[in-house]
Structures are given as C-alpha cells and as structure tokens.
Design an enzyme around this catalytic site. Sequence first.
Site, PDB file in Angstrom:
ATOM      1  N   LYS A   1       0.806  -1.221   0.000  1.00  0.00           N
ATOM      2  CA  LYS A   1       0.000   0.000   0.000  1.00  0.00           C
ATOM      3  C   LYS A   1       0.844   1.278   0.000  1.00  0.00           C
ATOM      4  O   LYS A   1       0.441   2.299  -0.532  1.00  0.00           O
ATOM      5  CB  LYS A   1      -0.959   0.002   1.191  1.00  0.00           C
ATOM      6  CG  LYS A   1      -2.108  -0.974   0.999  1.00  0.00           C
ATOM      7  CD  LYS A   1      -3.256  -0.676   1.923  1.00  0.00           C
ATOM      8  CE  LYS A   1      -4.472  -1.503   1.570  1.00  0.00           C
ATOM      9  NZ  LYS A   1      -4.296  -2.937   1.945  1.00  0.00           N
TER      10      LYS A   1
ATOM     11  N   GLU B   1      -9.959   7.172   3.779  1.00  0.00           N
ATOM     12  CA  GLU B   1     -10.868   6.273   4.477  1.00  0.00           C
ATOM     13  C   GLU B   1     -10.104   4.998   4.745  1.00  0.00           C
ATOM     14  O   GLU B   1      -9.157   4.668   4.021  1.00  0.00           O
ATOM     15  CB  GLU B   1     -12.102   5.980   3.620  1.00  0.00           C
ATOM     16  CG  GLU B   1     -11.952   4.843   2.601  1.00  0.00           C
ATOM     17  CD  GLU B   1     -10.933   5.121   1.501  1.00  0.00           C
ATOM     18  OE1 GLU B   1     -10.701   6.300   1.183  1.00  0.00           O
ATOM     19  OE2 GLU B   1     -10.373   4.137   0.966  1.00  0.00           O
TER      20      GLU B   1
ATOM     21  N   SER C   1       1.632  -9.866  -1.019  1.00  0.00           N
ATOM     22  CA  SER C   1       1.262  -8.454  -0.856  1.00  0.00           C
ATOM     23  C   SER C   1       1.607  -7.866   0.512  1.00  0.00           C
ATOM     24  O   SER C   1       1.817  -6.665   0.624  1.00  0.00           O
ATOM     25  CB  SER C   1      -0.234  -8.263  -1.144  1.00  0.00           C
ATOM     26  OG  SER C   1      -1.024  -9.094  -0.314  1.00  0.00           O
TER      27      SER C   1
HETATM   28  C1  LIG Z   1      -5.180  -3.941   1.560  1.00  0.00           C
HETATM   29  C2  LIG Z   1      -4.490  -5.222   1.282  1.00  0.00           C
HETATM   30  C3  LIG Z   1      -4.888  -6.078   0.231  1.00  0.00           C
HETATM   31  C4  LIG Z   1      -6.093  -5.801  -0.639  1.00  0.00           C
HETATM   32  O1  LIG Z   1      -6.034  -4.624  -1.379  1.00  0.00           O
HETATM   33  P1  LIG Z   1      -5.765  -4.605  -2.954  1.00  0.00           P
HETATM   34  O2  LIG Z   1      -6.064  -3.209  -3.337  1.00  0.00           O
HETATM   35  O3  LIG Z   1      -6.703  -5.598  -3.580  1.00  0.00           O
HETATM   36  O4  LIG Z   1      -4.365  -4.985  -3.174  1.00  0.00           O
HETATM   37  C5  LIG Z   1      -4.146  -7.219  -0.012  1.00  0.00           C
HETATM   38  N1  LIG Z   1      -3.079  -7.545   0.762  1.00  0.00           N
HETATM   39  C6  LIG Z   1      -2.678  -6.772   1.788  1.00  0.00           C
HETATM   40  C7  LIG Z   1      -1.487  -7.190   2.592  1.00  0.00           C
HETATM   41  C8  LIG Z   1      -3.367  -5.584   2.087  1.00  0.00           C
HETATM   42  O5  LIG Z   1      -2.954  -4.821   3.120  1.00  0.00           O
END
Ligand SMILES: *Cc1c(COP(=O)(O)O)cnc(C)c1O
Length: 395
Positions: free
Chosen positions: A89, A111, A377
Amino acid sequence: MQYTVDQRGYYGEFGGAFIPEMLYPNVAELRNLYIDLIYDESFQKEFQALLKDYVGRPSPLFLAKRLSKHYNTNIFLKREDLNHTGAHKINNTIGQILVAKRLGKKRIIAETGAGQHGVATATVCALMGIECIVYMGAIDIERQAPNVSRMRMLGAKVVPANSGSKTLKDATNEAIRDWINNPEDTHYIIGSVVGPHPYPDMVARFQSVISEEMKWQLKEQTGSENPSMIIACVGGGSNAAGAFYHYMENKEVRLVAVEAAGMGIHSGESAATSVLGTKGIIHGSRTLLMQTEDGQIIEPYSLSAGLDYPGIGPLHAHLIDTGRAEAVSITDDEALKAAYFLSKQEGIIPALESAHAFAALDKIKYSSEDIIVINLSGRGDKDLATYIKHFENYG
Ligand SMILES: *Cc1c(COP(=O)(O)O)cnc(C)c1O
C-alpha cells in the site's frame, strides 16, 4: 484488446466517474493534471528516491524452493511484505502524497477499513509534515485497535464514522463529505484501484513498479522476463494491478486473480465478486459488485479485512469479463491452511490476504516447467491474533 484505461476513463465497459456534482472540480483537476504530473522528471526523481531509500525497493524476488518442490513447479515470491509498513500500500500513498504536494494541497484525508491504508497514509503524511485525517467506521475502530494506535502515534487524526453499519462504506461517505466541503486545500488519498477515474489508473501506475521490477528480476534469475503465470489476491485490486500491469498485453503470461470466498461462495458470507457480482456503480465507478436485484449493496464477508469489499476495481472487472484474467475464489479455511503451510515451508508468515493467493495453487493447473510468480502483498504481523485463534485446527 486494450487493457489500460481509455481516453474517457473506461476499461471496456467498466470505469468512468459517477460522482456528485459538488465533486466535479476536485476530480477534474486531478484528471487533467495527473499524467503530466507523475511523468514529470522531478516527480519521478523524488518518487524513485523514496521508493528506494524509504520503502526499501526493489523488493526481492525469491525462489521458494521447498514450496516449489511440494507443488512440483517453480514458484517465485515477489516480496511486497518486506516494504516499510509491511505491504504494497505504501507504493501508492507515496505517489499520491507527491501529487498532493504538487497540487499545493495542505490537508490529506483518507478512508480505512482494517486500518492498513490509514496507516500507510498517516506514514507518508508524517514523512511530509502534512495534516492527516483518517475516517474509520466506529465498529472498525474497536475491532482494529492496534492500527488506530499506529495512526495516532504517526500524528493522524482518526475520526469515527457513526452512520449506517459503522464500517468502511460509512467511512468512505464521511471522507467524500469532507472533500466536498474542502475542495481547495484537501487531497483525498484512495487506497486501491477503485473510485472515479482517474483514481484506478493513477493507483495502478504507482503500483506498477511491482511488475516493472519483476521483469528484470526474472530475466536475471531465469533468463526470461516472462513468467508462465502471476497470482495475486484481489480486494479492490491494487496489488494485483501492480503485479499484472506490465504483462497485461502479453497473452502468454496467465493472470490469476484470487478473491475471498469467506465461508463459501454461496454461503451468504462471501466476498467472491467475480462469481456473485453484477454490473453496477459503486464508489464512483461502473464495475462488478455484489448487490441485490434492486441495487442495494450486499454486505461482504471475509476473515481477511483487506479482501472484505463488495466490489472489484474496474480494471479487474474488465480483465475477468474479457477472459484475460482467471478468477479463483478461496475460503477462510483454505487461506488459513495456506498461511500455516507457507510459514512452515519457507519461514514467511504472510498477510491473511496474501495467503489467499497461495491457496490458489491447489485450484489451478500448471506444469513442472512453469514459472509461477505469487505476489506476496503483505506480512502477517497484523493477523497474528487471528492466526493464533485458529492454531488448534491448523498449527
Ligand atoms: C489492503 C491489502 C490487500 C487488498 O487490497 P488490494 O487493493 O486488492 O491490493 C491485499 N493484501 C494486503 C497485505 C493488504 O494490506
């Protein structure tokens, strides 16, 4: 077939900007300026320097040998979990804070649901010394206390949204209300590839650094910049958009979008938008969303807060609708199992969202020759309480 956004702000039949008239000036300013702004030389210089020295990029591409052996294929992990603040993010919030600065904005609003985007926003506001207000549902403030503490420690003001179900959509409404009232001095940082044009495209471009790095890292490690397949989880879709971005036009690379099926796709407790969703408008864009026949949004459910969203971004609606991306749905149970498995196989505790992407390995076909990249992610620290609650069943 074009997969990137067109002149009108659409991905095929998805996208656009469906917003209240009061927001036109804010969104139009951004739409008219964002491309010139972010490809300006001084912007890129500052952006790249922060990605390198503040975020810690490039994030490694790691060959997971034990996992590869278990699945009899070749699995690489793109380590977004190693970024500062623990997920992808931050790539987007760094980009947007630089946009805000260049637009002369003095105040940032955002938000947040689980608080991950709120923390990433509060972080870059502290870095730049800009005022930060994060709207968060009153119920989420209770449920996500550690992230609320983080935001406060970083100097952000966390404002509870007390209307409706007191969760993410109510926080979004409050943020929009704030933006309407403060059009001159405030920038609204949206946390995924959702919202009115140009947000989905702008966020995808900031996250596209993920696949940009993947290309040269794969070339170094395998001799080819193309994998056979890229797997990423999709909440709104920003980490997946970043991991897919530079491969969208290359049909030889399979794109696998993994969403949360919660207690089961048809259990009534799910967030499997690609299966359950129909075309409609949510948060300013036309996309696939979970709604009743008369257009009321159906409350989504997933154990992982980041995937607990009733829609997907318009880019992903288009990729799935045209067959360019394959959608896979993973239950809470399957994700938990995958998280424990990865922890023990590779010594990496993934975010619960990312664990969904790993569980997809049990659902799709591939060969022993294939090169698979899984976009990891985020890291699992924030999910430890959830994991340990289920230790009896999976540990
Ligand atoms: C917020 C988040 C997501 C989901 O958000 P996307 O916009 O779909 O990437 C996925 N993995 C993690 C670790 C997150 O913090």
